[in-house]
Design an enzyme around this catalytic site. Sequence first.
Site, PDB file in Angstrom:
ATOM      1  N   THR A   7       0.806  -1.223   0.000  1.00 25.30           N
ATOM      2  CA  THR A   7       0.000   0.000   0.000  1.00 25.30           C
ATOM      3  C   THR A   7       0.839   1.274   0.000  1.00 25.30           C
ATOM      4  OG1 THR A   7      -0.179  -0.310   2.373  1.00 25.30           O
ATOM      5  CG2 THR A   7      -2.070  -0.984   1.057  1.00 25.30           C
ATOM      6  N   GLY A   8       2.161   1.139   0.070  1.00 34.16           N
ATOM      7  CA  GLY A   8       3.032   2.300  -0.140  1.00 34.16           C
ATOM      8  C   GLY A   8       3.086   3.277   1.017  1.00 34.16           C
ATOM      9  N   GLY A  12      12.022  17.872  -2.458  1.00 31.28           N
ATOM     10  CA  GLY A  12      12.202  19.324  -2.408  1.00 31.28           C
ATOM     11  C   GLY A  12      13.094  19.827  -3.530  1.00 31.28           C
ATOM     12  N   HIS A  33      35.282   5.337 -26.247  1.00 31.44           N
ATOM     13  CA  HIS A  33      35.744   6.730 -26.217  1.00 31.44           C
ATOM     14  C   HIS A  33      35.091   7.488 -27.368  1.00 31.44           C
ATOM     15  CE1 HIS A  33      38.375  10.156 -25.722  1.00 31.44           C
ATOM     16  NE2 HIS A  33      38.601  10.145 -27.023  1.00 31.44           N
TER      17      HIS A  33
HETATM   18  P1  NAI Z   1      13.643  13.052   2.346  1.00 35.59           P
HETATM   19  O1  NAI Z   1      13.735  12.187   3.528  1.00 35.59           O
HETATM   20  O2  NAI Z   1      14.495  12.796   1.151  1.00 35.59           O
HETATM   21  O3  NAI Z   1      13.963  14.562   2.783  1.00 35.59           O
HETATM   22  C1  NAI Z   1      13.227  15.232   3.729  1.00 35.59           C
HETATM   23  C2  NAI Z   1      14.039  16.430   4.200  1.00 35.59           C
HETATM   24  O4  NAI Z   1      13.223  17.214   5.037  1.00 35.59           O
HETATM   25  C3  NAI Z   1      15.269  16.034   4.985  1.00 35.59           C
HETATM   26  O5  NAI Z   1      16.374  16.733   4.504  1.00 35.59           O
HETATM   27  C4  NAI Z   1      14.905  16.444   6.413  1.00 35.59           C
HETATM   28  O6  NAI Z   1      16.020  16.827   7.175  1.00 35.59           O
HETATM   29  C5  NAI Z   1      13.972  17.611   6.171  1.00 35.59           C
HETATM   30  N1  NAI Z   1      13.025  17.886   7.244  1.00 35.59           N
HETATM   31  C6  NAI Z   1      12.334  16.988   7.978  1.00 35.59           C
HETATM   32  N2  NAI Z   1      11.528  17.629   8.855  1.00 35.59           N
HETATM   33  C7  NAI Z   1      11.721  18.959   8.655  1.00 35.59           C
HETATM   34  C8  NAI Z   1      11.160  20.131   9.229  1.00 35.59           C
HETATM   35  N3  NAI Z   1      10.229  20.069  10.184  1.00 35.59           N
HETATM   36  N4  NAI Z   1      11.588  21.341   8.787  1.00 35.59           N
HETATM   37  C9  NAI Z   1      12.534  21.414   7.819  1.00 35.59           C
HETATM   38  N5  NAI Z   1      13.075  20.337   7.234  1.00 35.59           N
HETATM   39  C10 NAI Z   1      12.668  19.119   7.627  1.00 35.59           C
HETATM   40  O7  NAI Z   1      12.093  13.093   1.996  1.00 35.59           O
HETATM   41  P2  NAI Z   1      11.301  13.624   0.719  1.00 35.59           P
HETATM   42  O8  NAI Z   1      12.150  14.530  -0.110  1.00 35.59           O
HETATM   43  O9  NAI Z   1      10.011  14.116   1.241  1.00 35.59           O
HETATM   44  O10 NAI Z   1      11.080  12.300  -0.106  1.00 35.59           O
HETATM   45  C11 NAI Z   1      10.324  11.222   0.460  1.00 35.59           C
HETATM   46  C12 NAI Z   1      10.798   9.905  -0.078  1.00 35.59           C
HETATM   47  O11 NAI Z   1      10.530   9.794  -1.449  1.00 35.59           O
HETATM   48  C13 NAI Z   1      12.292   9.724   0.119  1.00 35.59           C
HETATM   49  O12 NAI Z   1      12.521   8.502   0.754  1.00 35.59           O
HETATM   50  C14 NAI Z   1      12.859   9.715  -1.261  1.00 35.59           C
HETATM   51  O13 NAI Z   1      13.938   8.794  -1.405  1.00 35.59           O
HETATM   52  C15 NAI Z   1      11.678   9.320  -2.131  1.00 35.59           C
HETATM   53  N6  NAI Z   1      11.811   9.984  -3.411  1.00 35.59           N
HETATM   54  C16 NAI Z   1      12.690   9.505  -4.317  1.00 35.59           C
HETATM   55  C17 NAI Z   1      12.896  10.172  -5.511  1.00 35.59           C
HETATM   56  C18 NAI Z   1      13.910   9.642  -6.456  1.00 35.59           C
HETATM   57  O14 NAI Z   1      14.316   8.496  -6.327  1.00 35.59           O
HETATM   58  N7  NAI Z   1      14.379  10.439  -7.400  1.00 35.59           N
HETATM   59  C19 NAI Z   1      12.163  11.372  -5.851  1.00 35.59           C
HETATM   60  C20 NAI Z   1      11.289  11.810  -4.817  1.00 35.59           C
HETATM   61  C21 NAI Z   1      11.122  11.116  -3.656  1.00 35.59           C
END
Ligand code: NAI
Length: 437
Positions: A120-121, A162, A416
Amino acid sequence: MIYDVVVIGSGPGGYVAAIRAAQLGLKTACIEKSKTLGGTCLNVGCIPSKVLLHDSEHSNDFAKMMQRKTKVVSGFTGGVEFLFKKNKVDWIQGAAKLKSPTSISVNGQNIEAKNIILATGSEPVSLPFLPFDEKKILSSTGALALSSVPKKMLVVGAGVIGVELGSVYKRLGSEVVFIEFLDRICPAFDLSLSKALLKSLTNQGMVFHLSHKVMKADGTTLTVQGPTGESQFTGDVILVAVGRKPYSSGLGLEEIGIQKDAKGFVQIDGSLRTTQPNIFAIGDLVDGPMLAHKASEEGIAAAEIIAGHHPVINYIAIPNVAYTHPEVAAVGLTEEEIKTRGLSYKVSQFPFKANSRARCIDDEEGFIKILAETNSRRILGVHMIGPNASELIAEATIAIQLKATADQLADTCFAHPTLSEALKEASLGLFRAPIHI
Ligand code: NAI
């Protein structure tokens, strides 16, 4: 009818599990409450964000890129529906609730299953004083569906979501300001990548306030506590991207004895089994990186275990990518993790500015960093920021998957001129010496 396997959830974990189970001759159904298949990844995550990241590098026509995003997404969700039909997976549309370890209620009916795969993610975490309205206070879902480009976007949390979505709106002309709790961005990556990405995104005009904590909100004005005191920030919209949490409530898990941890992750053993042995859990619902491809690997493994196979998932060889510009990609252990484990290691870094192809394509920012264990010379981790890193990381992933040594990688011939040569040069730098620097 009694199904061999019922999968709950149709994201890249669930739909892949269902198809694999059907391929193995198991009578399979997939229950999905949304109107379309594909889960977060296809509908409101990886796929639409990558369309916007791509198009925003080439155009400023917001309406047109939103239209193309919708078209790409519906192509993929329809594609999963087609694959279900082709593989004779029954799609049951509705919200599932477990009634017993072998019975699921959906749309007022009971479905019987010998095995169940929970997939369910996850859902975005919200801050208590900043509930999502998806108009002004946005989760990633709302940020992917705006009707116009905001003048100023505040982004709370400089993680992967972000920086990816912040990049989209910066390219489209928004002023983008990040408020990040930690003293670094993208904490899942090696510190060297976080630092290089911060520098690059700052050069692109994004503004970062690190070590800042949001204390309260009044509309779209945030009161923030930083190292030098309290300040206020106002945006037209606020994207809250502070992580995701497992979507594990309301499924009736506790009632049938399935254990969760304090954060809501479903507990599993080494073979993805929950505390009910015929019920498996995969993807964002269980501990580990919240990545679509990790969920898919677990989905395949769960289906194969049910069919009596013995699959092995190599969790160290799961790549992680941020699709910013430059792209960031990594596989294996970070330098910080290697130090924590007390391993003896060597590190080498090769810059793209010394790579011929990077110069030909005029995209030479970044580097490849590689780490290997001193005695065995086995590659422990590869971390890169630069052109096509999302694709280049596959070569490093194969090396780690096959337990390659630095010498095996350095002795491999790369065409290359290609960006891949930077990987060979980085590995030459571990125990020998790179040629072009
Ligand atoms: P994240 O865990 O990557 O980053 C969340 C950030 O928010 C962290 O730097 C943390 O320190 C900060 N943070 C937490 N609480 C805070 C607060 N109250 N005030 C200010 N900063 C705060 O989580 P994100 O970016 O939401 O992504 C969620 C999940 O989705 C992650 O596990 C990520 O790996 C995955 N994802 C993967 C992608 C990819 O593979 N390209 C793209 C988007 C998401």
